[in-house]
Design a protein around this motif. Structure first.
Motif, PDB file in Angstrom:
ATOM      1  N   UNK A 286     -54.940 -60.228 -37.502  1.00  0.00           N
ATOM      2  CA  UNK A 286     -55.907 -60.060 -38.589  1.00  0.00           C
ATOM      3  C   UNK A 286     -55.452 -58.921 -39.489  1.00  0.00           C
ATOM      4  N   UNK A 287     -55.901 -58.956 -40.733  1.00  0.00           N
ATOM      5  CA  UNK A 287     -55.627 -57.862 -41.648  1.00  0.00           C
ATOM      6  C   UNK A 287     -56.511 -56.675 -41.281  1.00  0.00           C
ATOM      7  N   UNK A 288     -56.034 -55.466 -41.507  1.00  0.00           N
ATOM      8  CA  UNK A 288     -56.795 -54.274 -41.148  1.00  0.00           C
ATOM      9  C   UNK A 288     -56.559 -53.153 -42.146  1.00  0.00           C
ATOM     10  N   UNK A 289     -57.504 -52.235 -42.147  1.00  0.00           N
ATOM     11  CA  UNK A 289     -57.332 -50.974 -42.872  1.00  0.00           C
ATOM     12  C   UNK A 289     -57.008 -49.913 -41.825  1.00  0.00           C
ATOM     13  N   UNK A 290     -56.020 -49.090 -42.063  1.00  0.00           N
ATOM     14  CA  UNK A 290     -55.789 -47.961 -41.165  1.00  0.00           C
ATOM     15  C   UNK A 290     -56.628 -46.793 -41.644  1.00  0.00           C
ATOM     16  N   UNK A 291     -57.567 -46.400 -40.806  1.00  0.00           N
ATOM     17  CA  UNK A 291     -58.438 -45.281 -41.199  1.00  0.00           C
ATOM     18  C   UNK A 291     -57.851 -43.952 -40.739  1.00  0.00           C
ATOM     19  N   UNK A 292     -56.881 -44.008 -39.855  1.00  0.00           N
ATOM     20  CA  UNK A 292     -56.184 -42.778 -39.474  1.00  0.00           C
ATOM     21  C   UNK A 292     -54.980 -42.624 -40.406  1.00  0.00           C
ATOM     22  N   UNK A 293     -54.439 -41.483 -40.361  1.00  0.00           N
ATOM     23  CA  UNK A 293     -53.362 -40.993 -41.215  1.00  0.00           C
ATOM     24  C   UNK A 293     -52.038 -41.208 -40.471  1.00  0.00           C
ATOM     25  N   UNK A 294     -51.040 -41.702 -41.131  1.00  0.00           N
ATOM     26  CA  UNK A 294     -49.754 -41.931 -40.458  1.00  0.00           C
ATOM     27  C   UNK A 294     -48.614 -41.553 -41.392  1.00  0.00           C
ATOM     28  N   UNK A 295     -47.403 -41.441 -40.807  1.00  0.00           N
ATOM     29  CA  UNK A 295     -46.215 -41.190 -41.637  1.00  0.00           C
ATOM     30  C   UNK A 295     -46.034 -42.284 -42.686  1.00  0.00           C
TER      31      UNK A 295
END
Ligand SMILES: [Zn+2]
Length: 412
Positions: A353-362
């Motif tokens: 499924x498509x998702x939004x990353x709510x955490x911060x990543x490189x």
């Protein structure tokens, strides 16, 4: 194309990596440039060399392991994540993208695939803000978001300069050399645990990230007048905490007010001075975090908070000053990289499924210099940054295999 990943090997390598730690298992503590971090890095370099990859490190300590493609003029396809770990955390955050990325490269090298574009595994230095107070130190510098000059001013929690600490760890080159040349990467993909509960709850094995929310963080100082909790009558008070409370509520009102589920606001730090039940608060320090996938919407919340600060200061006769600690733009993932991930899931017969990353990543910073997307695998209970963080072997294998397929498509 048939791709066989070795899930037992991924699990065993994550286990070995977890033991390079300053706390007893299952807790993992691996602070950047610490002895545990340095030993983990030396071990990882050996693994990359054993896989036939060409290894280099830059002046801040980002680690690159390259499989040279046939077209030397084409930008490389990058993948990877981080191996530093906050105190008392788990073994999967970041490491899954490095070890899973390495296994994806090894699986492709075992197959009959030969890359046209080079494929490069990256272990970013200091993704966690634990030591220097700023997250994604390595990727910020690679993309030019943090200049060599600004990085050179950073100090750790014990006031040791970054310059001295990194040189003691063996990274002695000039920091100006860290920024990557334009077109160095043609695309970037990061494999990561979800750090949230959605995939597990919906029993979907993979998430394809289409956007990464970015935080803004503010520090707000509120100054009023202290006094005896019995002696000073209510109409005479300039209570700093009551002003802070109104501002905290304005954060909630602002975040809810956009009407978008992706807007979130948190007031997670409140320090009250002098901090006694029978003393009127004279000073308060607040730290706030506001995130959204839409930068204009996030900034509208920040404006509401600024307006609330002004109103509260005037009405309650308080002095309020606000400092922006960081305000990064969110990222929209590269459509071609998202499509390559989706194609790879379909080719493998795996639902996603498509998702939004709510955490911060490189990846937030890599997206500034190359089309970028992320692939999420489930983690038990959505738990992360805790010793009981867990990802199942079959999910690790799914992630590495779909990543391999994606890298192959992007590097063809
Ligand atoms: Zn991470």
């Amino acid at each position: 194309m048939r791709i066989d990943v070795d899930s037992e090997r991924i699990v065993a390598e994550l286990d070995t990596l977890a033991h390079f730690s300053d706390t007893e298992p299952p807790a993992v503590t691996r602070i950047v440039y610490s002895e545990a971090d340095q030993r983990a890095r030396a071990w990882l370099k050996e693994l990359c060399l054993a896989a036939g990859l060409a290894v280099r490190e830059d002046a801040i300590g980002n680690l690159f392991a390259r499989w040279q493609g046939s077209d030397a003029s084409a930008g490389a396809v990058g993948t990877g994540s981080h191996i530093d770990a906050i105190p008392h955390s788990g073994r999967y955050d970041g490491t899954v993208g490095v070890i899973g990325g390495l296994e994806a490269l090894r699986a492709l090298r075992r197959s009959d695939f030969t890359p046209r574009k080079s494929i490069e595994l990256l272990a970013f230095i200091s993704e966690e803000p634990t030591r220097f107070g700023i997250g994604c130190l390595g990727s910020r510098m690679l993309c030019g978001n943090l200049t060599a000059e600004s990085a050179g001013l950073l100090t750790d929690r014990e006031s040791r300069p970054l310059e001295a600490v990194r040189k003691a760890a063996g990274f002695t080159g000039g920091l100006a050399s860290v920024i990557l040349p334009a077109q160095y990467y043609s695309s970037f993909v990061e494999l990561h645990i979800e750090q949230g509960p959605i995939l597990e709850q919906e029993r979907i094995p993979l998430g394809v990230v289409t956007s990464i929310a970015a935080p803004a963080a503010l520090r707000i100082l509120i100054e009023g007048e202290g006094g005896h909790a019995g002696a000073v009558l209510m109409p005479k008070r300039r209570d700093a905490f009551l002003g802070a409370a109104e501002i905290a509520l304005a954060v909630e009102t602002g975040a809810l007010g956009t009407g978008a589920v992706d807007t979130v606001g948190t007031c997670g730090l409140v320090e009250v001075f002098p901090g006694l039940a029978n003393s009127i608060p004279s000073r308060v320090r607040l730290e706030l975090d506001v995130r959204d996938t839409d930068v204009a919407r996030r900034d509208s919340v920040l404006q509401n908070i600024a307006q609330a600060c002004q109103d509260v200061a005037a009405r309650r006769k308080l002095q309020i000053t606000s400092t922006t600690l960081n305000a990064d733009a969110p990222a929209t993932c590269g459509p071609a990289v998202v499509a390559a991930l989706e194609d790879a899931c379909r080719a493998d017969g795996i639902t996603y499924r498509g998702m939004v990353s709510r955490a911060y990543h490189d990846s937030l910073f890599m997206s500034r210099i190359a089309p970028t997307a992320m692939l999420f695998i489930p983690c038990k209970g959505g738990v992360s940054h805790r010793p009981d963080e867990y990802a199942a072997p079959e999910d690790l294998a799914n992630g590495a295999r779909v990543l391999a397929r994606t890298l192959a498509a992007l590097a063809s």
